[in-house]
Design an enzyme around this catalytic site. Structure first.
Site, PDB file in Angstrom:
ATOM      1  CG  HIS A 257      -1.829  -1.116   1.408  1.00 45.84           C
ATOM      2  ND1 HIS A 257      -2.999  -1.260   0.690  1.00 45.84           N
ATOM      3  CD2 HIS A 257      -1.778  -2.196   2.219  1.00 45.84           C
ATOM      4  CE1 HIS A 257      -3.628  -2.364   1.052  1.00 45.84           C
ATOM      5  NE2 HIS A 257      -2.932  -2.959   1.984  1.00 45.84           N
TER       6      HIS A 257
HETATM    7  O1  RIB Z   1      -4.849   0.345   4.442  1.00 42.12           O
HETATM    8  C1  RIB Z   1      -3.449   0.326   4.338  1.00 42.12           C
HETATM    9  C2  RIB Z   1      -2.822   1.402   5.161  1.00 42.12           C
HETATM   10  O2  RIB Z   1      -3.099   1.173   6.532  1.00 42.12           O
HETATM   11  C3  RIB Z   1      -1.295   1.423   5.064  1.00 42.12           C
HETATM   12  O3  RIB Z   1      -0.841   2.727   5.233  1.00 42.12           O
HETATM   13  C4  RIB Z   1      -0.860   0.574   6.219  1.00 42.12           C
HETATM   14  O4  RIB Z   1       0.442   0.934   6.703  1.00 42.12           O
HETATM   15  C5  RIB Z   1      -1.883   0.950   7.236  1.00 42.12           C
HETATM   16  O5  RIB Z   1      -1.466   2.159   7.847  1.00 42.12           O
END
Ligand code: RIB
Ligand code: CA
Length: 337
Positions: A257
Site C-alpha cells: 500500500h
Molecule cells: O490500508 C493500508 C494502510 O493502513 C497502510 O498505510 C498501512 O500501513 C496501514 O497504515
C-alpha cells in the site's frame, strides 16, 4: 548552475507515516532515490501507538542510512498525534497481526540492527508540516502513509501556508472497492475520518492512492530469498505480514500500500486518476471511514474541490520501480559484492 538556480530545481518531500511494515518499505524506496530531498519524517498513531511510530521511524532512518550506497543527510523525525481528531481510540489487535507487536515485524528483534536512532525532536509534527509548507511551497510534496490527523491539524492551524504546496499524495480510501478494516472503510481513513474529510474537502492538490490500486500492488515474498544482510532484514520485517497474508488470503505475497503511494509521488504515471469529489463518513456508525467518491458521469465539468483518485495501475512498472530502488542498498545482493 548558480546555487539559487539549482536550489530552485530541488524537489522536497515530507513523509507522514505510522511505521508499520509497508511504511518502512515506502521510506526505503524514497530514500534510495535522488528524486526528493527529505526535509522531515513525521509520525502519527495508526498501525502502532504514536510513541512506537516515532521510535520506529527514528530506528528506520538510521538503519536505512547505514545501508544506502549513496548516503543521504540525517532526516529528522517529529512526533505527531496520538489520537484521532474526534478522540477515538483504535483497537489494534489486527494491526499487531500484520505489523507485529512493535510494528516492525521481526526486523528489530535482531539487536545488531538497533545500533542507532535517527534524529528526533520535541517539535510536534503538525508544526513542522506548517513550517515546511510555508517554507518550501511549490517545491514541496507531502506524502501521507497513515491517518491524516497531523495534516488536518496543520491545515486547521495555518490553511494559508498550504496555498502553494505542489502535491499531497494520500495513501488511503477506496472508490469502488470494499474496505480493509470494515466492509466500508480503508484503515488510514477509518482511524481518523474527520481528518480525512477535512483534507479531501480542502481544495488542495490531493492524489488519493486507495485500495482500488494498492490492493493490486502485491509483492511475492519469494523475491526476498537469498541476497545479503539488507535483504535478510527485510525478510524479518515482512515475516509477520506474510504470515497474515497466507492465513487471511492463502497467498504468498504482501500488499505494498504505502510503497505505491510514495512511488506515485515520484512517478505519477504509475497510476491513472480521475478528478472526483471525495467525502468521508465521519460518523461512528457502520460506514465510519467510508470514502464517498463521486464517479457519476454527469458530475459536471467542474468538480468542486476535486481529488485526483487513482483507479488504474501500471503494476509491472511499479514492481520494477520498487525493486530497482531496493537494489540501491548494500546487502540487497550478497554482502561484500
Ligand atoms: O490500508 C493500508 C494502510 O493502513 C497502510 O498505510 C498501512 O500501513 C496501514 O497504515
Ligand atoms: Ca501506513
Amino acid at each position: 548552475m548558480a546555487e539559487n538556480q539549482s536550489e530552485s530545481l530541488v524537489r522536497y518531500a515530507l513523509v507522514d507515516c505510522d511505521p508499520g511494515v509497508d511504511d518502512a518499505l515506502a521510506l526505503a524506496i524514497g530514500f534510495a532515490s535522488p528524486f526528493f530531498r527529505y526535509d522531515a519524517v513525521t509520525t502519527v498513531h495508526g498501525n502502532v501507538s504514536a510513541r512506537l511510530a516515532y521510535r520506529n521511524a527514528r530506528r528506520l532512518v538510521a538503519f536505512l542510512r547505514d545501508h544506502l550506497e549513496s548516503p543521504i543527510p540525517d532526516v529528522p523525525v517529529y512526533p505527531g498525534a496520538a489520537l484521532a481528531l474526534d478522540g477515538s481510540r483504535l483497537n489494534r489487535s489486527e494491526s499487531r497481526m500484520i505489523h507485529g507487536p512493535e510494528g516492525m515485524g521481526a526486523m528489530f528483534d535482531n539487536k545488531k540492527r538497533l545500533r542507532r536512532l535517527g534524529r528526533g525532536s520535541s517539535k510536534p509534527a503538525w508544526e513542522v508540516i506548517v513550517e515546511q509548507a510555508a517554507r518550501r511551497g511549490s517545491a514541496l510534496t507531502i506524502i501521507t502513509l497513515g491517518p491524516l490527523t497531523n495534516l488536518a491539524l496543520a491545515l486547521r492551524r495555518a490553511p494559508g501556508a498550504f496555498s502553494r504546496v505542489k502535491r499531497i499524495v494520500v495513501m488511503g480510501g477506496a472508490a469502488r472497492m470494499p474496505g480493509n478494516v470494515t466492509p466500508a472503510a480503508e484503515f488510514n481513513i477509518y482511524c481518523d475520518p474527520l481528518a480525512a474529510k477535512e483534507v479531501f474537502s480542502s481544495g488542495l492538490p490531493v492524489t488519493m492512492v486507495g485500495l482500488d490500486v494498492t490492493r493490486r500492488a502485491l509483492w511475492r515474498v519469494e523475491e526476498l530469498e537469498g541476497g545479503g544482510s539488507f535483504r535478510a532484514a527485510l525478510r524479518d520485517l515482512i515475516r509477520v505480514y506474510a504470515r497474515f497474508s497466507k492465513k487471511r488470503r492463502g497467498a504468498d505475497d504482501i500488499t505494498l500500500h504505502d510503497p505505491l503511494a510514495l512511488a506515485v509521488a515520484m512517478k505519477p504515471d504509475l497510476v491513472e486518476t480521475i478528478p472526483c469529489r471525495v467525502d468521508v463518513d465521519a460518523s461512528r456508525g457502520v460506514a465510519r471511514g467510508m470514502t464517498l467518491v463521486d464517479l457519476r458521469e454527469n458530475r459536471g465539468a467542474r468538480v468542486k474541490n476535486p481529488v485526483d483518485v487513482a483507479l488504474g495501475l501500471d503494476l509491472k512498472g511499479f514492481l520494477a520501480f520498487f525493486i530497482s530502488h531496493l537494489r540501491k542498498y548494500r546487502g540487497w545482493d550478497e554482502d561484500g559484492k
